[in-house]
Design an enzyme around this catalytic site. Structure first.
Site, mmCIF file in Angstrom:
data_model
loop_
_atom_site.group_PDB
_atom_site.id
_atom_site.type_symbol
_atom_site.label_atom_id
_atom_site.label_comp_id
_atom_site.label_asym_id
_atom_site.label_seq_id
_atom_site.Cartn_x
_atom_site.Cartn_y
_atom_site.Cartn_z
ATOM 1 N N LEU A 64 40.633 48.910 44.166
ATOM 2 C CA LEU A 64 40.845 47.575 44.739
ATOM 3 C C LEU A 64 39.777 46.617 44.197
ATOM 4 O O LEU A 64 38.843 46.242 44.902
ATOM 5 C CB LEU A 64 40.747 47.691 46.259
ATOM 6 C CG LEU A 64 41.087 46.515 47.157
ATOM 7 C CD1 LEU A 64 42.593 46.317 47.229
ATOM 8 C CD2 LEU A 64 40.531 46.737 48.559
ATOM 9 N N PRO A 65 39.896 46.244 42.916
ATOM 10 C CA PRO A 65 38.864 45.367 42.353
ATOM 11 C C PRO A 65 38.922 43.965 42.967
ATOM 12 O O PRO A 65 39.994 43.477 43.310
ATOM 13 C CB PRO A 65 39.236 45.285 40.869
ATOM 14 C CG PRO A 65 40.244 46.346 40.631
ATOM 15 C CD PRO A 65 40.920 46.580 41.934
ATOM 16 N N HIS A 66 37.754 43.362 43.098
ATOM 17 C CA HIS A 66 37.676 41.989 43.598
ATOM 18 C C HIS A 66 36.278 41.467 43.303
ATOM 19 O O HIS A 66 35.388 42.230 42.965
ATOM 20 C CB HIS A 66 37.955 41.933 45.098
ATOM 21 C CG HIS A 66 37.033 42.792 45.915
ATOM 22 N ND1 HIS A 66 37.247 44.139 46.062
ATOM 23 C CD2 HIS A 66 35.913 42.522 46.613
ATOM 24 C CE1 HIS A 66 36.292 44.656 46.817
ATOM 25 N NE2 HIS A 66 35.454 43.689 47.162
ATOM 26 N N ALA A 67 36.114 40.177 43.445
ATOM 27 C CA ALA A 67 34.788 39.582 43.285
ATOM 28 C C ALA A 67 34.595 38.583 44.414
ATOM 29 O O ALA A 67 35.499 38.355 45.217
ATOM 30 C CB ALA A 67 34.672 38.905 41.924
ATOM 31 N N GLN B 11 33.566 42.186 51.677
ATOM 32 C CA GLN B 11 34.792 41.452 52.012
ATOM 33 C C GLN B 11 36.070 42.195 51.627
ATOM 34 O O GLN B 11 37.161 41.765 51.970
ATOM 35 C CB GLN B 11 34.787 40.070 51.366
ATOM 36 C CG GLN B 11 34.337 40.070 49.927
ATOM 37 C CD GLN B 11 35.182 39.239 49.009
ATOM 38 O OE1 GLN B 11 35.388 39.611 47.891
ATOM 39 N NE2 GLN B 11 35.702 38.115 49.486
#
Lengths: 166, 92
Positions: A64-67, B11
């Site tokens: 679940l990649p995110h920034a 998050q």
């Protein structure tokens, strides 16, 4: 509704990538193509893994990649990429990764609903296994729609492929 | 009781873990507030219990708060049994 976040424009199935970085790039490019992020967000997703590690592989076979929102996220959004051949992200237990779901959040809180619906969907291993195996986008979109209409008890016997050995 | 789920950014993964921890404590009837954050702010959060991915075990070392690590964020059975073990040890 999963089918609202994951539409025909947010999904690529059976992509061929050399490594985890390419997987994130490809997955992020879907967000960019949908005008949900600036290009820099993709690099930020890769940096996040380099910096903090492969914890984004939250369940076996799924990353679940995110920034951070300030790294160029424009709106809340998801993209789904499945890989023809799984790649390792560097997680001791949950590698190799077959499914990459990238997300972007416009701020720290408004994406809660989106992730909550995603989590609800992913909690059922049957759904995760389905995504790992499906190779038809049309079938997958129908699966999402039927999930949204049927809720958790959705059996989806028509489009569900054999899960023998799972 | 205050439970904190943590991850690198505070998050994504921690939010998903928070939702599943919430489900678990509802199921076992534990009266607790669950919140999520990133690792750096977790240290002085005043939480009674921290849940994180196994990946963050090293980063959480030295915390005075008890830490439970899970490998599969989507596996509520794993989360449940680890929380129950913790409560038993604590004598509640």
């Amino acid at each position: 509704m999963i089918s609202e976040y994951l539409t025909k424009d947010n999904i690529i199935l059976g992509a061929e990538v050399a490594d985890w970085k390419e997987a994130i790039k490809k997955s992020g490019s879907i967000l960019e193509a949908n005008d949900l992020i600036e290009a820099e967000y993709i690099d930020a997703m890769i940096e996040m893994v380099k910096d903090k590690g492969a914890y984004i592989v939250i369940t076996p076979g799924l990353a679940l990649p995110h920034a951070r929102p300030e790294k160029g996220a424009k709106e809340n959004g998801l993209s789904l990429l499945t890989l023809k051949e799984p790649v390792n992200f560097g997680h001791s237990k949950n590698d190799p990764v077959k499914v990459v779901i990238s997300f972007c959040a416009a701020d720290d809180s408004s994406h809660t609903q989106m992730l909550s619906e995603l989590a609800e969907f992913l909690k059922d291993k049957k759904n995760v296994n389905y995504i790992k195996e499906v190779d038809s986008k049309k079938e997958l979109l129908a699966y999402f729609k039927s999930y949204d209409e049927g809720g958790e008890s959705n059996e989806d016997s028509n489009s569900m492929r054999s899960r023998s050995g799972q | 009781m205050k439970i904190l789920t943590v991850c690198g950014a505070g998050q994504g993964s921690s939010l998903i873990l928070k939702m599943n921890v919430q489900d678990v404590i509802d199921e076992i009837g534990l009266d607790a507030d669950v919140d999520n954050s990133n690792i750096s702010t977790a240290k002085n959060s005043g939480a009674d219990l921290i849940l994180a991915g196994e990946f963050h075990e090293d980063a959480l070392e030295g915390f005075e708060v008890p830490v439970i690590t899970v490998s599969d964020f989507m596996d509520n059975e794993e989360i449940k049994s680890k929380i129950q073990d913790f409560l038993e040890e604590k004598g509640e």
